[in-house]
Design a protein around this motif. Sequence first.
Motif: not given
Length: 349
Positions: A34-43
């Motif tokens: 949940r703490t990586k939601a802001h990086r979903f597109e990047e990843l």
Amino acid sequence: YIPKLEDYNAPVFLRPRRFGKSLLVSTLACYYDRTKAHRFEELFGGTWIGNHPTKEHNSYMIIRYDFSKMVMADTIEGLAQNFNDLNCGPVDVMVEHNRDLFGDFQFTTRGDASKMLEEVLNYARSHEFPKVYLLIDEYDNFTNQLLTAYNDPLYEEVTTNDSFLRTFFKVIKAGIGEGSIRTCFCTGVLPATMDDLTSGYNIAEILTLEPNFLNMLGFTYEETETYLRYVLDKYSTGQERFDEIWQLIVSNYDGYRFRPNGDRLFNATILTYFFKKFAANAGSIPDELVDENLRTDINWIRRLTLSLDNAKAMLDALIIDDELPYNVADLSKKLDKQNVFDIRFYPII
């Protein structure tokens, strides 16, 4: 494969060494955190799962264990201490990464991995936090080391009664049952330790030979051809050498088929090692075709064959007949320490 994995709560996926298991664990950790939601597109942008995300992506709190880092000991007390020294940290990390939920929460007990996991699960459930997605990489690494060292008595202590390992998996089993754990995904090499834990973790769902997951790790022929053509275009003189390099990699790296009717697979790490060397040498064939870190562990061969006569018979069968006889039903049934060293099971190692 991620949407298919969401049908399971306690999946166990087994593959040989260096087959890409840890990379899969990292992928799942990033996908569900949940703490990586802001990086979903990047990843995940540009990937299949990035274009077809499930509803559960970035929904859970992640706890990631890596049993391959376990320090060995000669006693059950020493192993328990080393286990706790290694596995208290991942729970701490999860709490710190999710401080927006945990606030000023502090553990009342430290130094015991099972109790810390149990405490954080109870706290999360009572406060209706998101569920935990738990990952255990190389779950059987240290127990396999006990077997190859002929330390069967200590192995049996670790996997029976109220040992630290059985207690740990009982906490996970309870967490799945109570709903505080969404999934516990385990990777490893052999099912023996999981089978020997018996009632301590009898909810395990071993996906190793399931048709839908046979190709989850490793490269199929089709994928390997695509990979090779990409490397030839980018790092060599183009497709004119395709047949030459294809025959070379098939001769040296083909050799995995996990069911009689399954696709033939290449070990992902071994194949990538070759391509990296090939690219770095501007299209020259590397002198060493196999990374020495990936070669067969001779300790396993010694332990499996038990005697010089057995070793000779097995090597004769492999070299002369190009195969070992096996029974598919035997490979699919319970496989604990009592029968893992039976010659019928050699093909799975």
